[in-house]
Structure formats: C-alpha cells, structure tokens
Enzyme design. Structure first.
Site, PDB file in Angstrom:
ATOM      1  N   SER A 587       0.837  -1.197   0.000  1.00 12.14           N
ATOM      2  CA  SER A 587       0.000   0.000   0.000  1.00 12.14           C
ATOM      3  C   SER A 587       0.881   1.259   0.000  1.00 12.14           C
ATOM      4  CB  SER A 587      -0.966  -0.031   1.189  1.00 12.14           C
ATOM      5  OG  SER A 587      -2.001   0.916   1.025  1.00 12.14           O
ATOM      6  N   ASP A 665      -9.327  -4.631  -6.049  1.00 13.63           N
ATOM      7  CA  ASP A 665      -8.936  -3.718  -4.973  1.00 13.63           C
ATOM      8  C   ASP A 665      -9.795  -2.456  -5.063  1.00 13.63           C
ATOM      9  OD1 ASP A 665      -7.653  -2.015  -3.173  1.00 13.63           O
ATOM     10  OD2 ASP A 665      -5.663  -2.790  -3.653  1.00 13.63           O
ATOM     11  N   HIS A 697      -7.707  -5.333  -1.544  1.00 16.20           N
ATOM     12  CA  HIS A 697      -6.451  -4.731  -1.084  1.00 16.20           C
ATOM     13  C   HIS A 697      -5.665  -5.671  -0.164  1.00 16.20           C
ATOM     14  CE1 HIS A 697      -3.818  -1.332  -0.723  1.00 16.20           C
ATOM     15  NE2 HIS A 697      -3.951  -1.238   0.576  1.00 16.20           N
TER      16      HIS A 697
END
Length: 720
Positions: A587, A665, A697
């Site tokens: 991320s 995601d 995600h």
C-alpha cells in the site's frame, strides 16, 4: 550401508526442515496468538462478557482474584457480532454476515431475549446494516438498501424513515465509501437520550464519479462492481443533516449553512435529549467547527473552531460528554495530542493532560471520582515513542498515575465502574497476554489468557532475534528502527538486507510489541541468511505533530529520502553486504518501495511493491487531500514524488522489481499498478508483475496468501 546413509540424511533433512519457520506454518496459524473477542463490560461493573466459538459467556472479574470459576453461558450459538441493550435484557446478534468494504457488513440480525430465552428476527431476516437499540431498549433502528428504518420490539412493526435511498445516488444514515474508509466508521445516525428522535446524515453521491471493477469469478462474461469513489480533486458526496421525530413521523432538515459544512465527520447526541453535537469541517480538513444543535428549535450554535496549519484528525477520539453537556476534547494544538475540558458554551475550562508525549487512546471518564482514563506513549512522564501505557488523571489535571506495569505495548478494556480493566500486554520479546488489573492503582490480579506457547513454538523452530534501536542518518535524523537477525548471526559474515516499511503519515511500524505475521515471514527470511530492517522515517507517528506533519503537501519526498539514507547507513555496517540491499512494502509501503528502486537504483538491488499507490491523483479525496490538498492546488506535490515520474531512471540491467496487485482492490485501484507498468513499458524497462484475480487490497482467500508470500520469497532468493 549406502541405503542406510541415505535414509539417515533424509531423516536429518526432515528434522532440520521441521525446526525451521515455514510459510505453511505461518499461514496455517501455528504461531498465531489467541485473543479475547468481543470484550464487553456489564452494567454492574463486576462482570464482563466475551464472544467464544459456541456462544456468548459471562465472567466475574473477581474470579481471577479469588480463583473461582464463574463462567456462565448467556446464549449459545455461533455469532459474528453482538450488542447489548442498555438494560442488558436483550442482545442483538449477527449471523450470515457479508462484508461490504473495510468496516461495513450486512447480515441477518436477531434479538435474543434473556428472560424468555427466545430469538426475535429483525426485518424478517433481510440483510441489514448497523442495527442500534434505542436508549429505552424498545426499538431498533437500522439501514437497508440505503434507507433508514426502525422496528418496535413489542409490536414487531417496522417503520420506514426514509424512502429516497438508491444505490450509487442517495444514502441515508450510512456513510459512503470514502467516509467509511478514511473517517473509519459506518453508522451515521444516532438516537437521542429518550428515544424520541433520530438524527442522521444524508449522502447525495449523484455527482461523484463511478469506479468500475470487473469481477471474473469464472463467469462467461465478467460481472461489474460499480461504486462511487471520489478521487483527489473530484466531486465528493453532498452531505446534509436531518432529524426524524418518532411521534410526528416526519423528517426535518437542519441547516448547517452558518458553519463549515463540507464534511460532517461526527454526530452524537449528548445526555440532554434536545442537544445534538455535530462536528463539521472544510475540505482541507484543517478547520473544524464544534457545534451544538437544539433539536427543538433547530438552532445551530458554534461552540468553537479548531484550526491547524496542516490537518486535524477527526477520525480519532475527539469528544466525550460529561454532566451538564460539558465535554472532553482532544487536540494537537500544543504539539502533542492532549485532552482538554470545555463547558457547554464552548469555553475552555482546562487542559487536562500536558507534556512532551501524546494521548494515543481515550478509555473513559469515571464521574464518581472525576477521573479520566487514557493510553499514551508516556512512561512516567517521559515519551517513549515505541511504547504505549495506561494512565488515569483527575479531571482537574492533577495526580496522573501510570496503571500499566511493564515496558511494552499496553491496552485496556475497563469495567463500567472503572474498578477493573482487562489488560492486553505484549513486547518485542513477549507474546500477547491478557491480565486482570486494578483500575484504581497499579496492581495485577491474575492472568486470563497467555500465549507463552507461541514463543515456545517459534523458539523450537529456531526463531532469530528482533532488536529495537535508533538509526541516525548522515543528515542527522534520529529514527526508530528494528532489526531481525538469524539465530546463528555472525558479525564477521556479510549479510544481504531487506528493508520493510509502511511510512504513511502518523503510522508506526517500529514498536515494542509482539511480532505479526509479516515478522514471522521476516524471521523465515532471516533463517535463509537475510537481515530484515524496518525504519520509521519522518512523517510517521509517536514523536509529536512537528515530526509527523513535516511531510505535509509533499508526501513521498522526506519518507523516501529517509529509506535511502537508512540503506546508506546500513551499507557501512561491517556485517552488511552493501551490494545486496532490497526494500518492500504494501500500500503506502508499496508507493515507497517503488519510489526507492526507481530513484535510488544505486542503493537498492531489488524491490517488491504490493498494492501500491503510484500517483496520489488516483487515490481518494479525503485521505489524499488531508495531506496534499487537491491536485489543482498542489500539482508538484502529486507528480514530483510519483514513481511513474522516475520510470526512465530504472536500471533494469542490474536492479529487479516485482509489482503485485489484486484486480478487485476497491481501495488502491489496479489502475495504479497498470499506469506504473505502462510507464515502465514505454521506458523499455524489464520488470515482473503478479496480478491476483478478484482479490481486494488484502490479497487473501484460499491459497492466495501463501502463494503470494512464496512468490515474494522466491523473488528475494533469486534477486538478493
């Protein structure tokens, strides 16, 4: 004899393998600590409830003092969540739950009557969201398909409050995607004190652009997931405040035109049935108005305005009501997050907590002895940024006392009367343990649950060491760090190094707490001959607002510089192979590792970026604008630190890059990885890419996680 030697060798190989940490053991849960789920203090302050595998149980706090078993089954069954009514006669229980986004879930909710020992279904078992008891426990309000309802528990009659809810257009009482993700809550309605009214926020997301995600699922033609996702600088939902009166059966609008009203991060009724507290803020999230609404007259009174040169974190604890509508307020105005007391007119009464440390969690207020309970990174008045401790302090700011006893990470679940708390403790060397502690003095009564067997298992599998230290860069920045070394570490050898980090604003990866599953994998890599290091650079949390907010308007500059400078410092260690330093992250950490390998290929040999943001223009409005403002206002802040800007600098002849993303995601869209890959392709650069179909995600489900970590392990072994 030859066969015997081969058999002995095979047995020894199996024995050695069994004594090492493996991906199968990590993701099979061998080292996963036990936890207490759904801890809830009962009204009497002497008992608490816990959600266990086959039901909800009641325990006496005293049982851990007098060593007498007090376990009592409240209701049997396998539940995903539960909530007591105010009088504890009823329990809302969730089954057949379906996750929606990060925090939201819908499912079948029932009410269990503890006296009749019977269940009552809410809304005929339809998949509803956020059911909430009225204060008198006679009704339950909930959301269904973007509309609000309530059910009378005596007559079972269901009343529909709103009727204009429509997918991807109008939402009543439930947050939209970006509020849920970035303000971290779902329910945006509240009952008043006597259950005669419900206040709620309405989201008009008609103007918000839709994002489309294909869902493959072995369909001949993929399905399409469509949802409203406001990207940086784009239109957000238009929010408005409304009031529903149960007696009149009417909805009234409350005008917020006299105050900041771009976002409504919180609404909450005070103890006065006619007073609603409302937090509103501007789009930049650096100006927050604290308001009271008189629901009888609909008059909005601004109590005060909180401002900041950077941003204000309204997603954390901000206010708590005392008697007479006086309240506690949390602010970073003096350079650290502290607690302040205000009266009902908005006048500051007193700053309660002070010092060069910060309040990290608020636990509650004991009105009997006027005591505030909280968590902070103070250790007897001195900041230890890698630790968290439990405190109490008088409302007048006197007699602050630390209730936790050990160095490490401490958190608490207090009894309703603050006589006890269930204490969750861990450190870098001790797995999580749950104790019963005294709520009035630093005293531990006994152990409720410990995880010493986890440490034994890891030790038996030859876990190495994890050490906290401070790394000083050549520029003079002192940064919190940890290092994982193999059990047989030899300072005379040269080891390759893998850097791991997240680095997002206010985040902390370096802490005196027990290892997570990523660290279990890091220990496995250490067994294969690597050192793993993590450094929290500038912009991370725990060191006050000046340290945290210095990256404002320029995300990715100082943070990346600090990781590059970290690698340069490590390269000078006598036991580090300077030619073999890699970096990875997920991320925000993927944004960082992408930048690092493209901007400093002379320092890093390889990088892995999982689900990375590659340009903040592609990310959501609330998070991104909080730290960067809009792309229209700050284009350099967006583009100068985007890894795509540096694609042509990637030295693919010597450096290796693995880019990983899930196609479903909803948070950091696959678009990020696709755009970065296109930049690299057009720069004629070779790299590796792994795409996970229909994964969000978190990239998990079935064998997904173990396959991902095996892929990353092999990539590291081959390229570092």
């Amino acid at each position: 004899m030859k066969k015997l030697i081969l058999l002995i060798c095979a047995f020894n190989a199996l024995t050695i393998s069994a004594q090492n940490i493996t991906l199968e053991n990590i993701w099979g849960g061998k080292y996963y600590p036990q936890s207490l789920y759904g801890i809830n203090s009962m009204n009497d302050g002497e008992h608490y409830s816990i959600q266990e595998q086959n039901g909800i149980y009641k325990y006496a706090y005293q049982s851990f003092i007098n060593k007498q078993d007090s376990k009592e089954l409240i209701v049997s069954g396998s539940f995903d969540e539960y909530k007591f009514s105010s009088d504890e006669k009823y329990i809302l229980v969730l089954t057949e739950s379906i996750p929606i986004y990060r925090h939201s879930v819908k499912g079948k909710w029932q009410i269990y009557d503890r006296e009749k020992k019977s269940f009552q279904t809410i809304f005929d078992g339809k998949p509803i969201q956020e059911p909430t008891f009225s204060p008198d426990a006679k009704k339950v309000a909930f959301a269904f398909e973007n509309n609000l309802y309530y059910q009378d528990l005596t007559s079972n009659k269901v009343t529909q409050i709103t009727k204009d809810g429509k997918k991807n257009e109008i939402i009543n009482g439930i947050t939209d995607w970006v509020y849920e993700e970035e303000f971290a809550f779902v329910r945006h309605f509240d009952w008043n004190a006597d259950g005669s009214a419900i206040a709620f926020v309405r989201f008009d997301e008609s103007a918000v652009k839709e994002f489309h995600i294909p869902i493959y699922g072995q369909n001949l033609y993929p399905e399409e997931m469509r949802f409203k996702y406001p990207k940086a600088g784009e239109d957000n939902s238009k929010v408005s405040l409304h009031l529903f009166g149960l007696e009149s059966n009417k909805i009234e609008n409350i005008s917020l035109s006299s105050v900041e009203n771009y976002y409504i991060p919180q609404i909450k009724f005070t103890k006065d049935k006619n007073t609603l507290a409302v937090l509103t803020c501007n789009r930049h999230q650096n100006k927050v108005d604290v308001n009271f609404v008189d629901i009888s007259s609909k008059k909005v009174s601004k109590l005060f305005t909180e401002t900041d040169k950077a941003w204000i974190e309204t997603d954390k604890f901000t206010f708590e009501f005392l008697d007479n509508n006086n309240f506690l307020w949390a602010s970073e105005r003096d350079g650290n997050r502290h607690i302040y007391q205000y009266d009902k007119s908005g006048k500051l009464v007193k700053q309660i907590t002070k010092g060069d440390w910060e309040v990290t969690e608020y636990y509650g207020f004991d009105s009997n002895d006027k005591t505030v309970y909280f968590q902070s990174n103070s250790f007897n008045g001195k900041r230890i940024s890698t630790e968290k401790h439990i405190y109490k302090i008088n409302l007048d700011g006197s007699k602050m006392e630390m209730l936790s006893l050990k160095n490490g990470t401490n958190s608490a679940d207090f009894s309703k009367n603050f006589k006890y708390f269930i204490h969750n403790y861990s450190s870098i060397s001790e797995p999580s343990v749950y104790n019963l502690n005294d709520g009035k003095k630093p005293h531990e009564y006994g152990v409720i649950l410990n995880n010493s067997d986890i440490k034994t298992r890891l030790s038996a599998d030859n876990m190495g060491t994890k050490e906290l230290f401070t790394l000083k860069t050549e520029k003079g920045h002192e940064l919190n760090a940890w290092i994982i070394k193999p059990k047989d570490f030899d300072s005379k050898k040269k080891y390759p190094v893998l850097l791991y980090q997240y680095s997002g604003p206010g985040s902390q990866e370096v802490a005196n707490s027990w290892i997570d599953m990523n660290d279990q994998w890091h220990f496995m890599l250490a067994q294969k001959g690597y050192l793993v290091v993590c450094v929290d650079g500038r912009g991370t949390g725990g060191k006050g607002t000046e340290f945290k907010k210095q990256t404002y308007l320029n995300l990715g500059k100082m943070e990346v510089e600090d990781q590059i400078d970290t690698a340069k410092v490590l390269a000078k260690y006598e036991y580090v192979d300077a030619s073999r330093i890699g970096i990875w992250g997920w991320s925000y950490g993927g944004f960082m590792s992408s930048n690092a390998i493209l901007r400093a290929g002379d320092v890093f040999k390889m990088a892995i970026a999982v689900a990375p943001v590659t340009n903040w223009r592609y990310y959501d409005s609330v998070y991104t604008e909080r730290f960067l403002r809009t792309p229209q206002e700050n284009p350099k802040g967006y583009d100068e630190n985007s890894p795509m800007t540096y694609a042509t600098q990637f030295n693919d002849k010597e450096d290796k890059f693995l880019l990983v993303h899930g196609t479903a995601d909803d948070n950091v869209h696959l678009q990020n990885a696709m755009e970065l890959s296109e930049s690299l392709i057009q720069a004629d650069k070779q790299f590796e890419m792994m795409i996970y179909p229909d994964k969000n995600h978190g990239i998990y489900g079935g064998k997904t996680r173990i396959q991902l970590y095996r892929k990353m392990t092999n990539f590291i072994l081959e390229n570092l």
